[in-house]
Structure formats: structure tokens, C-alpha cells
Scaffold this motif. Structure first.
Motif, short mmCIF file in Angstrom:
data_model
loop_
_atom_site.label_atom_id
_atom_site.label_comp_id
_atom_site.label_asym_id
_atom_site.label_seq_id
_atom_site.Cartn_x
_atom_site.Cartn_y
_atom_site.Cartn_z
N LEU A 70 8.46 2.08 -14.27
CA LEU A 70 8.95 1.22 -13.20
C LEU A 70 8.52 -0.22 -13.43
N PHE A 71 7.35 -0.39 -14.02
CA PHE A 71 6.79 -1.74 -14.09
C PHE A 71 7.06 -2.42 -15.43
N LEU A 72 7.77 -1.71 -16.32
CA LEU A 72 8.08 -2.32 -17.61
C LEU A 72 8.99 -3.53 -17.43
N ILE A 73 9.76 -3.52 -16.35
CA ILE A 73 10.73 -4.59 -16.15
C ILE A 73 10.10 -5.84 -15.58
N MET A 74 8.80 -5.76 -15.30
CA MET A 74 8.14 -6.94 -14.70
C MET A 74 7.05 -7.50 -15.61
N PRO A 75 7.40 -7.88 -16.84
CA PRO A 75 6.35 -8.35 -17.75
C PRO A 75 5.69 -9.62 -17.25
N TYR A 76 6.42 -10.38 -16.42
CA TYR A 76 5.86 -11.66 -16.00
C TYR A 76 5.09 -11.53 -14.70
N ASN A 77 5.21 -10.39 -14.04
CA ASN A 77 4.48 -10.21 -12.78
C ASN A 77 3.15 -9.51 -12.99
N VAL A 78 3.17 -8.40 -13.75
CA VAL A 78 1.97 -7.59 -13.87
C VAL A 78 0.98 -8.32 -14.78
N HIS A 79 -0.27 -8.32 -14.38
CA HIS A 79 -1.31 -9.00 -15.14
C HIS A 79 -1.38 -8.41 -16.55
N PRO A 80 -1.56 -9.27 -17.59
CA PRO A 80 -1.53 -8.76 -18.98
C PRO A 80 -2.56 -7.67 -19.26
N ILE B 35 -2.69 1.43 -7.36
CA ILE B 35 -2.51 0.35 -6.39
C ILE B 35 -2.48 -0.99 -7.12
N ASN B 36 -3.34 -1.12 -8.14
CA ASN B 36 -3.36 -2.36 -8.91
C ASN B 36 -2.02 -2.63 -9.57
N VAL B 37 -1.55 -1.64 -10.32
CA VAL B 37 -0.27 -1.83 -11.01
C VAL B 37 0.85 -2.00 -9.99
N GLY B 38 0.72 -1.28 -8.86
CA GLY B 38 1.78 -1.29 -7.86
C GLY B 38 1.90 -2.60 -7.13
N GLY B 39 0.97 -3.53 -7.29
CA GLY B 39 1.17 -4.80 -6.61
C GLY B 39 -0.06 -5.65 -6.49
N LEU B 40 -1.23 -5.04 -6.54
CA LEU B 40 -2.43 -5.83 -6.27
C LEU B 40 -2.69 -6.88 -7.35
N LEU C 247 0.82 -1.22 0.00
CA LEU C 247 0.00 0.00 0.00
C LEU C 247 0.85 1.26 0.00
N TRP C 248 1.96 1.24 0.73
CA TRP C 248 2.74 2.47 0.86
C TRP C 248 3.32 2.91 -0.48
#
Lengths: 636, 256, 256
Positions: free
Chosen positions: A181-191, A318-323, A44-45
Motif C-alpha cells: 500500500l505504501f510503495l506508492i508514497m515514496p515521498y511521504n514515508v520517511h526513508p 502505526i508508523n508506516v501507516g501515517g505517523l 489510528l484507525w
């Protein structure tokens, strides 16, 4: 009831809770104050405080662009509050980040250690620079009040256009880089969320959020201070926002179509539902509503639409950040109450400074007044002490600070013991007690322990039958295992089971389905009970029941065992002294009776009541190097 | 470039590698905690053995990617790829943002969640040992040579040789040869190793290149945006001046 | 009852303890802010800091002062304060409690000394109460809390002493323990809001007096002369300015 007074009291209260939780976070670490874990390192933070906060503060650069670049003078009245919001918003982001960082005192490292490949490095620099720009943009406003600062103020006003341009460019960069920031996590972030154009999506949504935030803030403060609302301006803002919403929808769905992910939208996963909720309240519904002119100027809808859209975009962050990250290791992350408290108190702090600023400086044309600070108001009296609370200003100071400390104290009281002790306490392995007739119990080997008349206890409690009173659970092939065999740490929980040991070939060599049932989730609840294999593990007639495979700390287990039994006996034997601390912890807690099986130190041999330093530590237990399973291992 | 090749068919799950690692780095005993994940890795376990059905074992450790996502993500350069290939960590630089943990496609870096002063922890390929010409503690400890240390090219050759020699024994693939640009910890196996990536198939494109496009655009965006804004401001200002009648000073903007 | 005692030692204790600490800090800061504001309103801004510090120190260690004027009261008061501070902080059982709840501890005093100090606090507390109640001047100056406090402060000492020394039945023991814990919590809760706040305000009291003495210009002069001093006491610096009001008052006094 006075709105401002109530609102500020609530804010101070939240701040008080935050102070309590914040202290615990810095003393005891992130582990016990958050729900973060090795599988979910950001929560959340980052999602709300940092990413949401930066986006919420986008109003500053949008309105300065509108007024100073595009010269739409009619919006002039709301530039100052927007710049102030942006300034405070970015400070709140920085403060929120300090809570999240593991080593916040190292935050300045970004200035000297460079890694230009990292988007976070770029975000950090842009935020630092933009904070400076915002400070310089905002500074002339409070400087109006001080004639001494006139020269500096005039100089800054001359610099305004370059500052505004720099602010816009910096904002463009970091608003979008938060997406990078999230471009490097293609396998983590939901498509449904991951896209090579995440930066662009972040930038567009930041613009809408900025516009919505400005209207919300204007509505809210006008309600709070009973100010006149800038209804026309807000309607114009909203109609501008409509187009940005439309662009956002087109880009978002266009991107999904281009990447061939549209097929996902029909699925039944919760992420898909989340996607539709998010996009609906962020853009779809606002666009439809805002295209109706009547709704655009209706005061009620001017409340609802911004709030809906703000909530939607913050949810997106929040979704992109981890949810909606595809779960690693099946752990579901929900923010803990302590995390929510910190986020809320960071917002509350920023809001209090905002209210102070608008009351003190000329943020709006007409400075709003807090009716409490009216100098003609009659001084208040405190009912309890029947004393005057002084002038209104002093009375307010007294009340707000009281709300703050009360909340902080209640916050500390509400923190669970787990929040307060289990982390931050370093692991300190417990060592076994020595001796037999009189045992020397000193689990941490600090030289201060308790002499426990072991033989006397056996005699008094029925010889052999008494063993199970204390030795409630034994290692295989043993009938009086040492307490420290399972309660292995002085304060922390230990694992008495040792899954790996049971499963590994060199250990018990069991297969999964020897213990777990097929087709069922593999966890402790569905596994075979220990006693199916280890019949003698829990001693027969034991008074202490074993609930799970986690054992409490050594100190606590000793206390519970001894005090529990002693207080029972105190009743029946009419010996009230029995359960008292000093009964075992005598003077300096180091008395050893002459028959103790301990060799006293040579210098202390002749005296009573001295501390016996440990001469040597004699243990049959080899130093345990594997991670788990030593309980079983020791017996072999 | 040094590398480790793990042949899961040879692994007997004795954990000598785990113990050697813990001894070398004086890692404390593990206590199950809320934040531990179930793969056995933690800030106190830099390598672990995952047990699979039918007595199969997989050793999990940092993969030391050729183009590591964590190194490119770290904002202060606390993680570094050395010339030997080890990805090492400098706790003095770290600010604790945990972006490396988010970025790693294998989910390797772990955190000291229970410490007030926490650091990121992971396998560092025994960097100090390999610079001294020794091999890592884990490969040295392995009694069955299931995990061996050597030059990456040679080990790749060895892996392919084993695949060719006994094709029935293995799945025809060297894990780590090409995924995310290649890693220095290679696996050959008779079972599917997708559990090491949480079941997600990884592409061959190195992860840092994905951010590189966006990061390369940064200076151009900055200059472009500034120039556009300055241009617009200039044009609008000029247009306003032309529209204004002489002697009309109403436009003077000095209220702020 | 055990559960109530545990609640009093756990969450309730934390609440009261934190409220005490923060409340004392709050009252200290509020007092300083109030003083600064008062000083800003004053026309006469001279504060004799050196003399104030001397006087404050003298009252912090008032043995000499009290010895010469009221030796018995001085002795009793000092003994009471010493016991009151030392026993709660350094009793071995309390130190053990700290160690178990927050994980750190400090030195403890021997049991014998603790027992004697406890008895001293109980006796002196009661004597202080009686002295106040028996003296006419004392009664005239006292508020309700002045009577209640010495008695309330003694309660946890009495119950604590009983718990640790005399033999009573287990039920009575628990009752005593509960009274002990809850009265101690009540005391901590009330400290910052009553006169016991002097434990942190003592360094400020002389300063407050000095500042409030000179509220209106010349007020100091008037008070001094009303008190019958011929001139300023040595520790008061004479204000430089004499306002018309002052001059008028002086003329009047001279005329008389």
C-alpha cells in the motif's frame, strides 16, 4: 474480586463508550470525531485497527501451517484458539474499517468495481476470501455441539488441507500487500521505513507477531481463567520466533544498507529515535533475551517478551501507516480520544466474543469455567432495590448491560459540544436583519423571526451612546455594521478576518512582513493586532471584547447578546420577565408590531399573530463567492 | 491530451480563476476549520492562489498526472483518467478509503470532513466543459493569460519557447514536464515551485510503476505459496506413512 | 447558578436522556429474553397471542374499561398521562431547545394549550396521590416509589409554569429554573429503573402475566379454580395435556 467478572465489566464499559462515540461519528462525520485532516487523511484507525489488526491475527495461518502442513503435532492444543483469534481479529478489522471509511455502506463496491492495479483492492479481496476460509476452518468447532450439523462438519474436515493451504497463500498475499500500500508514497514515508521491499518486511514481521500473539493470548487466558499454562510449548514457540526475529533484523538493516540510508541512523530527528525504539522492542531485545534458555521458560519473561514485541510491531504499522510520514503542511497528528475509544471498543468487542466462545465451545481441551456461571452459586441480591437478581446467569446479564448503558450515557455526556454540533450541521448563511425602528430578525429566512424594537432600545439606553452596546465591532468606515456581516453563518464559526483578502493584490495588497514579524512563526499570535491599522474597528466603549478572528454563529451571538443584557437588566429593573425566551420568541415567534419596517404578506395583512412569508429579500450585499475576506470586501 | 500552462510571472493574484471555479461548481463559502490546510485548497476550493514574497503568486490545482497515483490507488476505480487527460471522480463508486489522498505526491485531493456523507473533492479539469470544446472555467477567466489551456505538446513547446526567448525572466525548467512521469498542468516560473510538493523533490519515475512490481507478483506468490505448502504437506505425510508401522492407527487425526 | 443551569441543560441532560432511552431499551430486551427463557422452561407452551394483543390494546387505551368501572379515576389518569407526554415534547421553548442543541425540531403546541395542560398535570398528579393515600386498598398495595412518583413528576411542571407565567424576582427565577432542570433530569435518570418503565413495558405486561401463570404444569388450572371460576375464561386456551398432578388435583376438588 473475580477476575473474569471485573475484566468483562471493563470490556462492556469500553464498549459502551464506543457506542456513544460511534453514534456521534456516524451522525456528525469524521471531521469532528477524529483528528484527521486534509494533510493527515489516515490515522489510528488505519494504522492500528486495520494494519495492526491484520498483523495481530497472523497467528491463525502460522499455527495451521505448523500443525497441518509441517505436522508438528505437539502444537495441536493451541491451534483452535489461534484460529479463533484470527477469525475474530479479521472481523474486528472489518468493523474498524467501517468506522474509518467515509462511505462504509459502499464497502461492497470492491466486489463489483475492480481496479486490479490497486494494492488496497487486493488487500480487500484477500481479507474477504480469508475471512471465508477462516469461517470454514472454525465452523467445525461450534458444530461439534450440534449433531444435526455432523454431515457438514465432516465435509469441512475433509476439506481442511486445501483450506489451510488457501489460508496460508491468502495470508501471505495480504500481509505483504499491506506493505505494498505504501510503495506508492515514496515521498511521504520517511526513508528509514520506505523500501521497495516493504511487502517482504511486513510479511516477516507478521510471522513474528503471529507467534508472539499466540503466546501472549495463551498466557493471558491462563491467567484469566486460572488455567494451566502451556509453558513448554510457549518456550518452543519463542525459540522458533527467535530465528524469525533474526531474519527480520538482517533484512531490515540489510535493506537500509542496500539503499544507502544507514547514514540516517545517526541523526537526531525524532523519527530516528522512533526507529531505534521500534526495532529494539520489536526484535533486538527479544532476540537477545530469547537466546538465553533460562529466560525462555521463565513465566515472567513469557509475559514480557511477547508484549514488548507485539507493541513494537503494532508501532511499526502505526508508523508506516501515517505517523512517520513526512509532514505535509506542518500539522502534527495525534489521535483524538474519540478515535482511541473506537479502537479500544472494537478490541473489547472482539475480546468479549472470544471469552464467550471459549466458555461455550471446546476451544481448549479443558473448557474453562466462569465461576460466576456456576449453577450452584447462591443467587445474589441487589442492595439498592432489595430484590433478587435471579440466577447467576440472569444477574450477570443485568450487570453487564447496566455497565454498557451507563458507559454509553457518560460517553454522550462527555462528548464536547464541538463533537456534537459543529459538523453535520450544514452551513447556512445568516442574512441581515431588516427595518430600523422595529427590526425583523430572521437570519435563516425561514419566515419565523423576532421583531426587535430597535428604536425603543436606543431610546432606553441613552441615544447615540447606546450603539456600542450591540455594534461592538464595525467594518472599516462604518459605525453600525450588521451582525450578519461578521457572524455570517447561523450555527458555524465564521472568519471575520480574511487573510487572503488582506494579502491579495486586489484586496489590501499587504506583504507578509507588513503584519508578521520576520524570524517568527507566521501565525495569528505573532501578527500585528488589527487595531494598529483599523483604529475604528472595535467601537470605543464597547462592552463586548473581541478575542480572536473567529466569530461565533449568528444564533449564538444573538442569544448571548440579548440574553446577557436582558438578564442584567432584569436584576436592576426588577423585571424578571426580561430574559425569558418567550419575551422575544412570542407565540410562533412571528408577532410583528404595526410599525415594523416589513411589508406583511397580502393574505396575512388583516390578522395579527400570523407568519409573514418573506415577500422579497432586499440586500445590498452581493452574493459572496470568494472563500474568505468578505468582511473587509463588503465595506469597499 | 489537453493541458494547462501556468506562467507565474504573469499572475497578478486576482483570484478570478478561483471565483470562476467556485461559480462553475456551486462550491460553498469557505469557513476556516481545524482540518483545512494552509495552502487554500479544500473540498470547497478546487484551486487556490498561494502568495509568495515580493508579490509572486502560484496557482495550485490538481496536476492531472499522465500516470496518476490516485487512479492506480483507488480500489474501486472511482477515479479515472479520461482520454482528454482529465482525472475525474465518480462519487457513486467511492467507498471513502482516502487512499487517493495518501497516494497523491502533490497532496491535492481534499475531503468533506464536515459531512456525514463525505466525498473526495478536487479539480476535474472541467471535464464536461472540455468535452464540449470549451476551455476550463479558470483559464477562461484569467485576465492576464497567466494560465492558458491547450494541447499538451503545443503548450510544452510554448513553455520552452518562452524559456528560450527570455531566459533571464525564468528558472530554466518546465515544472510538470517529467516529474512523476509528467503532468498535464505545467508551470514555468521565476521562483522555485517546490512548495507545490511540500519541498520534496519528485523523481521522474511514475508512481504507479512502484506498486506494479509488487502487484504483478501477486498471482505468482499465490500459486507458488500454495504449491510449496501442498508439496511440503505431501512429502511430510509420505515420510510419516513410511515411518509408521503397519497396524498403528494412532496417527488418525480426527479430533478436529 | 447560571453555570449550574447550563450544565444541567448540556452534559447532564445528555447523560440522563441517553440513559433513559438506552435503559428503556435494555429493560425491554431483558424482559423479552427472560420471557423466552421462561417459556422454554414451561411444559405448557401455548400462549393465546390474539387475546393478549386485544387485552394489551384495551389497556393502552383504557377509556372504555375505566369508564365502566372507575370513571373518575379513569378520567384523571388519562388526563394526567396525556399532559405528561405532550407538554415536555411539544412546548415551544423545549422545541427551540432541541433545535439549538441537536439541530432539528418539530411542531410545537400553542402557549395557551401548554399552560392548560400543565395545570391539568399538576392537579391530576396531586389528585392521584391523594386518591392513593386515602384509599385503604391503595395504601396496602403501595410501595414508597408509588407515593413519590406522582409528586416528583409534578415538580418540573410546577416550576416550569412559574418560570413562564408569574412575575418573580430574577434570583427566584433562576432557582426555579434550576429546580425545573434538575428535577426533570432526575426523572429521566430514574425512569428506566423504576415503575415508570411501564411506558415501554406496557405492551409486554399481559404477555408476562400469561407466561408466568403457567409456570408449573397445571398451575393455570389451580389458579383459575382458586379464583372461583367454573371454567377457563374465554381468552385462555385450555392446555391439551393434563399431567398426573393436574388429574390428582381435579380428583381432589371433585371429591370435595
Amino acid at each position: 474480586m473475580n477476575r473474569i467478572y471485573t475484566f468483562k465489566t471493563i470490556l462492556w464499559t469500553i464498549l459502551g463508550f464506543g457506542a456513544a462515540v460511534g453514534t456521534a461519528r456516524f451522525i456528525y462525520g469524521l471531521g469532528v470525531t477524529t483528528n484527521l485532516s486534509d494533510s493527515v487523511p489516515w490515522g489510528l484507525w488505519i494504522g492500528f485497527d486495520v494494519m495492526g489488526g491484520v498483523a495481530l491475527a497472523a497467528g491463525g495461518f502460522i499455527l495451521t501451517a505448523t500443525v497441518y502442513i509441517f505436522r508438528l503435532e505437539k502444537f495441536h492444543g493451541i491451534v483452535r484458539p489461534a484460529v479463533l483469534t484470527a477469525f475474530l481479529g479479521y472481523i474486528a478489522v472489518a468493523v474498524g474499517l467501517l468506522f474509518d471509511l467515509g462511505l462504509p455502506w459502499n464497502i461492497w463496491h470492491m466486489i463489483i468495481f475492480w481496479n486490479p492495479h490497486s494494492p488496497l483492492f487486493e488487500v480487500g479481496w484477500c481479507v474477504m476470501l480469508y475471512l471465508t476460509v477462516l469461517l470454514l476452518e472454525f465452523f467445525p468447532i461450534p458444530a461439534e455441539e450440534f449433531s444435526k450439523l455432523n454431515k457438514l462438519r465432516n465435509f469441512l474436515l475433509k476439506l481442511r488441507l486445501p483450506l489451510v493451504i488457501a489460508g496460508i497463500a491468502l495470508s501471505t498475499l495480504h500481509q505483504s500487500s499491506l506493505g505494498s500500500l505504501f510503495l506508492i508514497m515514496p515521498y511521504n514515508v520517511h526513508p528509514l521505513w520506505y523500501s521497495p521491499i516493504l511487502p517482504v518486511l511486513f510479511f516477516i514481521s507478521a510471522i513474528t507477531l503471529g507467534l508472539m500473539m499466540v503466546s501472549f493470548e495463551s498466557k493471558f487466558t491462563s491467567w484469566l481463567y486460572r488455567r494451566e499454562t502451556e509453558t513448554d510449548l510457549l518456550a518452543k514457540l519463542c525459540s522458533a520466533a527467535r530465528w524469525v526475529f533474526l531474519i527480520y533484523i538482517i533484512v531490515r538493516f540489510g535493506d537500509l544498507a542496500f539503499r544507502g540510508q544507514l547514514g540516517h541512523l545517526g541523526g537526531g530527528e525524532w523519527q530516528v529515535v522512533m526507529f531505534w525504539v521500534e526495532i529494539a522492542i520489536t526484535a533486538l531485545i527479544p532476540v537477545i533475551l530469547l537466546s538465553i534458555p533460562k529466560i525462555r521458560i521463565a513465566p515472567v519473561w513469557q509475559w514480557i517478551i511477547p508484549m514488548m514485541s507485539i507493541f513494537g510491531i503494532v508501532l511499526n504499522r502505526i508508523n508506516v501507516g501515517g505517523l512517520v510520514h513526512i509532514n505535509r503542511g506542518n500539522t502534527l497528528y495525534l489521535p483524538s480520544l474519540t478515535e482511541i475509544t473506537i479502537s479500544a471498543s472494537v478490541v473489547a468487542g472482539a475480546a468479549l466474543v472470544f471469552l464467550y466462545m471459549v466458555e461455550r465451545y471446546k476451544i481448549w481441551e479443558k473448557r474453562p469455567a466462569d465461576p460466576n456461571t456456576d449453577p450452584t452459586k447462591i443467587p445474589e441480591f441487589d442492595f439498592a432495590s432489595r430484590t433478587s437478581l435471579g440466577t447467576p446467569e440472569v444477574a450477570l446479564r443485568t450487570k453487564y448491560s447496566l455497565a454498557f448503558i451507563l458507559a454509553a450515557a457518560v460517553g454522550f455526556a462527555l462528548l464536547s459540544t464541538e463533537n456534537l454540533s459543529s459538523a453535520g450541521t450544514e452551513s447556512s448563511p445568516a442574512k441581515e436583519a431588516r427595518g430600523w425602528e422595529t427590526m425583523w430578525i430572521d437570519g435563516d429566512l425561514d419566515g419565523e423571526g423576532t421583531a426587535f424594537p430597535h428604536a425603543k432600545h436606543i431610546d432606553n439606553n441613552g441615544k447615540e451612546k447606546s450603539c456600542v452596546l450591540c455594534h461592538h465591532m464595525n467594518l472599516p468606515l462604518d459605525n453600525s455594521s450588521q451582525c450578519s456581516a461578521c457572524h455570517r453563518d447561523m450555527y458555524l464559526l465564521s472568519d471575520a478576518f480574511g487573510h487572503d483578502r488582506h494579502a491579495s493584490a486586489s484586496g489590501a495588497g499587504l506583504k507578509c512582513f507588513d503584519c508578521h514579524k520576520k524570524d517568527l512563526t507566521k501565525n495569528a499570535d505573532t501578527a500585528k493586532p488589527c487595531k494598529d491599522c483599523h483604529g475604528d474597528l472595535v467601537a470605543e466603549g464597547s462592552t463586548i471584547t473581541v478575542e480572536n478572528y473567529r466569530t461565533i454563529g449568528y444564533v449564538e451571538s444573538m442569544h448571548r447578546l440579548c440574553i446577557g443584557c436582558h438578564s442584567q437588566k432584569a436584576d436592576s429593573l426588577e423585571k424578571p420577565d426580561l430574559p425569558r425566551c418567550a419575551n422575544c420568541h412570542k407565540e410562533k415567534r412571528t408577532i410583528i408590531s404595526p410599525d415594523a419596517g416589513v411589508h406583511p404578506h397580502q393574505y396575512g395583512a388583516e390578522k395579527d399573530n400570523v407568519i409573514f412569508p418573506i415577500v422579497s429579500y432586499n440586500s445590498e450585499q452581493p452574493p459572496d463567492t470568494t472563500n474568505t475576506g468578505s468582511a473587509v470586501e463588503n465595506s469597499r | 491530451m489537453k493541458a494547462i500552462l501556468t506562467d507565474t510571472t504573469k499572475c497578478i493574484g486576482c483570484r478570478e480563476c478561483v471565483i470562476a471555479c467556485k461559480k462553475t461548481y456551486n462550491l460553498e463559502e469557505e469557513v476556516p476549520r481545524r482540518w483545512s490546510s494552509d495552502d487554500g485548497l479544500s473540498s470547497r476550493n478546487w484551486t487556490s492562489i498561494i502568495q509568495k514574497p515580493e508579490g509572486k503568486f502560484i496557482r495550485k490545482q490538481c496536476r492531472h498526472c499522465l500516470q496518476p497515483a490516485c487512479v492506480s490507488a483507488c480500489p474501486v476505480g472511482a477515479l479515472r483518467k479520461t482520454s482528454e487527460g482529465a482525472v475525474i471522480y465518480d462519487s457513486k463508486k467511492c467507498i471513502g478509503c482516502r487512499y487517493c489522498m495518501m497516494a497523491c505526491p502533490y497532496g491535492i485531493p481534499r475531503y468533506d470532513w464536515d459531512q456525514p456523507v463525505p466525498y473526495v473533492r478536487k479539480c476535474i479539469l472541467c471535464y464536461d466543459r472540455i468535452t464540449q470544446g470549451k476551455q476550463p472555467a479558470c483559464t477562461e477567466a484569467c485576465p492576464t493569460e497567466a494560465t492558458i489551456f491547450g494541447d499538451r505538446q503545443e503548450l510544452l513547446g510554448e513553455a520552452h519557447r518562452r524559456l528560450k526567448e527570455t531566459p533571464d525572466k525564468y528558472i530554466d525548467r518546465v515544472w510538470g514536464e517529467k516529474e512523476v512521469g509528467g503532468t498535464q498542468v505545467l508551470y514555468i516560473s521565476d521562483i522555485d515551485l517546490s512548495c507545490l510538493t511540500y519541498g520534496r523533490p519528485l523523481g521522474e519515475k511514475p508512481l504507479p510503476t512502484r506498486t506494479a512490481t509488487a502487484m504483478n507478483a501477486v498471482p505468482y506468490t499465490f500459486v507458488g505459496m500454495s504449491a510449496t505448502m501442498a508439496g511440503i504437506s505431501w512429502i511430510i505425510g509420505r515420510r510419516m506413512k513410511i515411518q509408521e508401522k503397519p497396524g498403528d492407527d494412532q496417527r488418525e487425526d480426527n479430533d478436529e | 447558578m447560571q453555570a449550574w443551569i447550563e450544565f444541567g441543560q448540556g452534559p447532564l441532560f445528555r447523560l440522563c436522556f441517553v440513559l433513559m432511552i438506552l435503559g428503556l431499551i435494555r429493560i425491554f430486551i431483558l424482559t423479552i429474553i427472560g420471557m423466552v427463557e421462561a417459556l422454554n422452561r414451561n411444559t405448557d407452551k401455548i400462549v393465546p397471542y390474539r387475546d393478549l394483543i386485544q387485552k394489551t390494546l384495551m389497556w393502552l387505551f383504557p377509556i372504555k374499561h375505566l369508564w365502566t368501572k372507575r370513571p373518575f379515576y379513569g378520567l384523571i389518569s388519562v388526563l394526567f398521562h396525556v399532559g405528561l407526554l405532550i407538554v415536555p415534547l411539544f412546548l415551544a421553548a423545549h422545541v427551540l431547545m432541541w433545535k439549538n442543541s441537536v439541530g432539528f425540531a418539530w411542531f410545537s403546541i400553542p402557549r395557551g394549550l401548554a399552560d392548560w395542560l400543565t395545570i391539568i398535570v399538576i392537579v391530576t398528579g396531586i389528585v392521584l396521590f391523594l386518591m392513593r393515600a386515602s384509599s385503604k386498598a391503595g395504601r396496602a398495595l403501595s410501595r414508597k416509589q408509588d407515593y413519590i412518583w406522582p409528586l416528583l413528576l409534578v415538580v418540573p411542571f410546577i416550576t416550569g409554569y412559574i418560570c413562564s407565567n408569574s412575575a418573580i424576582g430574577p434570583a427566584a427565577y433562576q432557582l426555579m429554573m434550576m429546580v425545573h432542570v434538575y428535577s426533570a433530569n432526575l426523572i429521566m435518570l430514574m425512569i428506566p429503573f423504576t415503575k415508570i418503565a411501564h411506558c415501554i413495558l406496557v405492551p409486554l405486561s399481559q404477555l408476562v402475566t400469561a407466561i408466568s401463570w403457567k409456570f408449573p404444569a397445571g398451575a393455570g388450572d389451580m389458579v383459575i379454580e382458586t379464583l372461583g371460576y367454573k371454567e377457563y375464561p374465554t381468552w385462555v386456551k385450555k392446555p391439551r395435556l393434563e399431567t398426573p398432578v393436574e388429574l390428582k388435583v381435579k380428583e381432589e376438588i371433585n371429591a370435595e
